[in-house]
Motif scaffolding. Structure first.
Motif, PDB file in Angstrom:
ATOM      1  N   ILE A  31       0.952  -1.618   0.189  1.00 54.74           N
ATOM      2  CA  ILE A  31       0.318  -0.060  -0.318  1.00 54.74           C
ATOM      3  C   ILE A  31       0.810   1.097  -0.498  1.00 54.74           C
ATOM      4  CG2 ILE A  31      -1.695   0.992   1.380  1.00 54.74           C
ATOM      5  CD1 ILE A  31      -3.183  -1.605   1.941  1.00 54.74           C
ATOM      6  N   TRP A  32       1.527   1.251   0.964  1.00 56.25           N
ATOM      7  CA  TRP A  32       2.953   2.902   0.639  1.00 56.25           C
ATOM      8  C   TRP A  32       3.649   1.968  -0.358  1.00 56.25           C
ATOM      9  CZ3 TRP A  32       7.717   2.830   0.237  1.00 56.25           C
ATOM     10  CH2 TRP A  32       9.183   3.302  -0.132  1.00 56.25           C
ATOM     11  N   ALA A  33       3.787   1.693  -1.341  1.00 59.55           N
ATOM     12  CA  ALA A  33       4.330   1.236  -2.234  1.00 59.55           C
ATOM     13  C   ALA A  33       3.407   2.349  -3.525  1.00 59.55           C
ATOM     14  CB  ALA A  33       5.102  -0.304  -3.114  1.00 59.55           C
ATOM     15  N   THR A  34       2.287   1.595  -3.243  1.00 57.49           N
ATOM     16  CA  THR A  34       1.476   1.987  -4.471  1.00 57.49           C
ATOM     17  C   THR A  34       0.423   4.085  -4.256  1.00 57.49           C
ATOM     18  OG1 THR A  34      -0.023  -0.062  -4.391  1.00 57.49           O
ATOM     19  CG2 THR A  34      -0.921   1.954  -4.862  1.00 57.49           C
ATOM     20  N   LEU A  35       1.152   4.202  -2.698  1.00 56.12           N
ATOM     21  CA  LEU A  35       0.959   5.683  -2.420  1.00 56.12           C
ATOM     22  C   LEU A  35       1.875   6.541  -3.285  1.00 56.12           C
ATOM     23  CD1 LEU A  35      -0.176   5.709   1.185  1.00 56.12           C
ATOM     24  CD2 LEU A  35      -1.611   5.858  -1.022  1.00 56.12           C
ATOM     25  N   VAL A  36       3.221   5.819  -2.363  1.00 61.01           N
ATOM     26  CA  VAL A  36       4.288   6.776  -3.593  1.00 61.01           C
ATOM     27  C   VAL A  36       4.116   6.668  -5.067  1.00 61.01           C
ATOM     28  CG1 VAL A  36       6.738   6.298  -3.966  1.00 61.01           C
ATOM     29  CG2 VAL A  36       5.544   5.750  -1.699  1.00 61.01           C
ATOM     30  N   VAL A  37       3.610   5.613  -5.285  1.00 60.01           N
ATOM     31  CA  VAL A  37       3.829   5.708  -6.901  1.00 60.01           C
ATOM     32  C   VAL A  37       2.674   6.647  -7.065  1.00 60.01           C
ATOM     33  CG1 VAL A  37       2.932   4.562  -9.423  1.00 60.01           C
ATOM     34  CG2 VAL A  37       4.552   3.463  -7.425  1.00 60.01           C
ATOM     35  N   LEU A  38       1.179   6.628  -6.615  1.00 61.73           N
ATOM     36  CA  LEU A  38       0.372   8.043  -7.012  1.00 61.73           C
ATOM     37  C   LEU A  38       1.195   9.048  -7.008  1.00 61.73           C
ATOM     38  CD1 LEU A  38      -2.545   6.307  -5.888  1.00 61.73           C
ATOM     39  CD2 LEU A  38      -2.055   6.338  -7.771  1.00 61.73           C
ATOM     40  N   LEU A  39       1.363   9.325  -5.600  1.00 61.38           N
ATOM     41  CA  LEU A  39       2.272  10.586  -5.121  1.00 61.38           C
ATOM     42  C   LEU A  39       3.086  11.168  -6.730  1.00 61.38           C
ATOM     43  CD1 LEU A  39       3.121  13.397  -3.779  1.00 61.38           C
ATOM     44  CD2 LEU A  39       4.982  11.477  -2.738  1.00 61.38           C
ATOM     45  N   ILE A  40       4.427   9.907  -7.602  1.00 60.04           N
ATOM     46  CA  ILE A  40       4.922  10.418  -8.501  1.00 60.04           C
ATOM     47  C   ILE A  40       4.270  10.311  -9.987  1.00 60.04           C
ATOM     48  CG2 ILE A  40       6.979   9.991  -9.885  1.00 60.04           C
ATOM     49  CD1 ILE A  40       8.035   7.991  -7.934  1.00 60.04           C
ATOM     50  N   ILE A  41       3.473  10.151  -9.813  1.00 58.67           N
ATOM     51  CA  ILE A  41       1.697  10.180 -11.064  1.00 58.67           C
ATOM     52  C   ILE A  41       1.563  11.895 -10.892  1.00 58.67           C
ATOM     53  CG2 ILE A  41       0.015  10.024 -11.835  1.00 58.67           C
ATOM     54  CD1 ILE A  41       1.059   6.742 -11.738  1.00 58.67           C
ATOM     55  N   ILE A  56      -6.843  16.092 -13.120  1.00 57.36           N
ATOM     56  CA  ILE A  56      -6.734  14.402 -12.290  1.00 57.36           C
ATOM     57  C   ILE A  56      -6.197  13.595 -11.952  1.00 57.36           C
ATOM     58  CG2 ILE A  56      -6.856  12.005 -13.723  1.00 57.36           C
ATOM     59  CD1 ILE A  56      -8.061  12.804 -16.524  1.00 57.36           C
ATOM     60  N   THR A  57      -5.179  13.959 -12.110  1.00 57.70           N
ATOM     61  CA  THR A  57      -3.975  13.562 -11.482  1.00 57.70           C
ATOM     62  C   THR A  57      -4.133  14.503 -10.224  1.00 57.70           C
ATOM     63  OG1 THR A  57      -2.851  15.817 -12.693  1.00 57.70           O
ATOM     64  CG2 THR A  57      -1.829  13.174 -13.619  1.00 57.70           C
ATOM     65  N   ALA A  58      -4.453  16.404 -10.088  1.00 56.10           N
ATOM     66  CA  ALA A  58      -4.239  16.231  -8.601  1.00 56.10           C
ATOM     67  C   ALA A  58      -5.110  16.034  -7.959  1.00 56.10           C
ATOM     68  CB  ALA A  58      -4.485  17.598  -9.105  1.00 56.10           C
ATOM     69  N   PHE A  59      -6.524  15.428  -8.530  1.00 52.89           N
ATOM     70  CA  PHE A  59      -8.243  15.749  -7.329  1.00 52.89           C
ATOM     71  C   PHE A  59      -7.923  14.105  -7.609  1.00 52.89           C
ATOM     72  CE2 PHE A  59      -8.707  20.680  -9.060  1.00 52.89           C
ATOM     73  CZ  PHE A  59      -8.591  20.277  -7.244  1.00 52.89           C
ATOM     74  N   GLY A  60      -8.173  13.148  -9.027  1.00 52.18           N
ATOM     75  CA  GLY A  60      -8.353  12.086  -8.644  1.00 52.18           C
ATOM     76  C   GLY A  60      -7.723  11.232  -8.304  1.00 52.18           C
ATOM     77  N   ILE A  61      -6.563  10.882  -8.744  1.00 50.02           N
ATOM     78  CA  ILE A  61      -5.135  10.904  -7.373  1.00 50.02           C
ATOM     79  C   ILE A  61      -5.386  10.987  -6.050  1.00 50.02           C
ATOM     80  CG2 ILE A  61      -3.011   9.969  -7.642  1.00 50.02           C
ATOM     81  CD1 ILE A  61      -2.807   9.718 -10.249  1.00 50.02           C
ATOM     82  N   ALA A  62      -5.765  12.609  -5.565  1.00 50.66           N
ATOM     83  CA  ALA A  62      -5.677  12.375  -4.276  1.00 50.66           C
ATOM     84  C   ALA A  62      -6.741  12.318  -3.743  1.00 50.66           C
ATOM     85  CB  ALA A  62      -5.915  13.790  -4.074  1.00 50.66           C
ATOM     86  N   VAL A  64      -8.268   9.008  -4.728  1.00 49.32           N
ATOM     87  CA  VAL A  64      -8.062   7.300  -4.566  1.00 49.32           C
ATOM     88  C   VAL A  64      -6.961   7.173  -3.293  1.00 49.32           C
ATOM     89  CG1 VAL A  64      -6.354   5.701  -5.267  1.00 49.32           C
ATOM     90  CG2 VAL A  64      -7.851   7.046  -6.625  1.00 49.32           C
ATOM     91  N   LYS A  65      -5.728   7.960  -3.407  1.00 50.98           N
ATOM     92  CA  LYS A  65      -5.081   8.088  -1.931  1.00 50.98           C
ATOM     93  C   LYS A  65      -5.771   8.522  -1.028  1.00 50.98           C
ATOM     94  CE  LYS A  65      -1.901  10.855  -3.582  1.00 50.98           C
ATOM     95  NZ  LYS A  65      -1.237  11.864  -3.877  1.00 50.98           N
ATOM     96  N   ALA A  66      -6.699   8.776  -0.368  1.00 51.02           N
ATOM     97  CA  ALA A  66      -7.505   9.318   0.439  1.00 51.02           C
ATOM     98  C   ALA A  66      -7.580   8.394   1.046  1.00 51.02           C
ATOM     99  CB  ALA A  66      -7.871  10.692   0.480  1.00 51.02           C
ATOM    100  N   TYR A  67      -8.660   7.827   0.234  1.00 57.73           N
ATOM    101  CA  TYR A  67      -9.376   6.530   0.200  1.00 57.73           C
ATOM    102  C   TYR A  67      -8.919   5.210   0.697  1.00 57.73           C
ATOM    103  CZ  TYR A  67     -11.676   2.408  -0.799  1.00 57.73           C
ATOM    104  OH  TYR A  67     -12.200   0.696  -0.429  1.00 57.73           O
ATOM    105  N   MET A  68      -7.591   5.205   0.021  1.00 56.21           N
ATOM    106  CA  MET A  68      -6.139   4.228   0.074  1.00 56.21           C
ATOM    107  C   MET A  68      -6.407   4.120   1.674  1.00 56.21           C
ATOM    108  SD  MET A  68      -4.127   3.293  -2.938  1.00 56.21           S
ATOM    109  CE  MET A  68      -3.326   1.927  -2.058  1.00 56.21           C
ATOM    110  N   VAL A  69      -5.511   5.468   2.307  1.00 57.02           N
ATOM    111  CA  VAL A  69      -5.406   5.422   3.394  1.00 57.02           C
ATOM    112  C   VAL A  69      -6.140   5.593   4.788  1.00 57.02           C
ATOM    113  CG1 VAL A  69      -4.549   7.912   4.586  1.00 57.02           C
ATOM    114  CG2 VAL A  69      -3.321   7.523   2.544  1.00 57.02           C
ATOM    115  N   ALA A  70      -7.720   6.319   4.423  1.00 52.85           N
ATOM    116  CA  ALA A  70      -8.669   5.843   5.138  1.00 52.85           C
ATOM    117  C   ALA A  70      -9.094   3.822   5.636  1.00 52.85           C
ATOM    118  CB  ALA A  70      -9.942   6.378   4.914  1.00 52.85           C
TER     119      ALA A  70
END
Length: 146
Positions: A31-41, A56-62, A64-70
Motif C-alpha cells: 500500500i505504501w509503494a502504491t501511495l508513493v507511485v500515485l504521489l509521483i504521478i 485528473i492527477t491532482a484531484f483524482g489521485i488525491a 484515491v490516496k485519501a481512500y486508501m489511507v482511510a
C-alpha cells in the motif's frame, strides 16, 4: 512435536486454534509503494501542461490516496455505521459553511467591509482591455467591425 515446556500467554490458545497468524507488514508495504507511485504521478502530471491531465492527477489521485489511507491505515472499514454518520455530518457542515460564507466572499462590498483588492484587480483588468473591443473588453458582435 511441539515444545510445550513454555506455557502460552492467556488468550493466545484460542487465537492459535481459530486463526492463523497473519503478517500485515507485506500488505502495508504494498500500500505504501502504491501511495508513493500515485504521489509521483500526481507531481509529474502538471509538467505535461495539459489541463485535464493536471486536474485528473491532482484531484483524482488525491481522492484515491485519501481512500486508501482511510481504508487501510485508519481502519474505516471496521466501523461503517459510524463513518456514514461522520461523513454525512461533515458534508452538511461544509454545505452550511459554504452557504454562509459565499454570499460575502463573492461580492466586493458587504455591510461592514469592502474588498479593495478585488476591486483593484477588476478595475485594472478593465483598463487593460483593448478599447476597440467595446465595453468591458468584450469581443465585437457578429458583423461588427473591430
Amino acid at each position: 512435536m511441539s515444545d510445550t515446556s513454555h506455557p502460552a500467554p492467556a488468550g493466545t490458545a484460542a487465537v492459535a486454534e481459530g486463526h492463523a497468524h497473519v503478517d500485515h507488514t507485506q500488505a502495508y508495504v504494498k500500500i505504501w509503494a502504491t501511495l508513493v507511485v500515485l504521489l509521483i504521478i500526481s507531481v509529474a502530471g502538471p509538467f505535461l501542461g495539459i489541463r485535464w491531465v493536471t486536474l485528473i492527477t491532482a484531484f483524482g489521485i488525491a481522492v484515491v490516496k485519501a481512500y486508501m489511507v482511510a481504508k487501510h491505515f485508519m481502519h474505516i472499514d471496521l466501523e461503517r455505521k459510524w463513518i456514514l454518520y461522520l461523513v454525512a455530518t461533515m458534508l452538511a457542515l461544509m454545505a452550511v459553511m459554504v452557504g454562509g460564507v459565499s454570499p460575502d466572499v463573492m461580492q466586493h462590498h458587504g455591510r461592514n467591509w469592502t474588498n479593495v483588492a478585488a476591486q483593484e484587480v477588476v478595475e485594472k483588468g478593465l483598463k487593460e482591455a483593448p478599447a476597440e473591443h467595446g465595453e468591458h473588453g468584450a469581443a465585437p458582435a457578429h458583423g461588427e467591425k473591430p
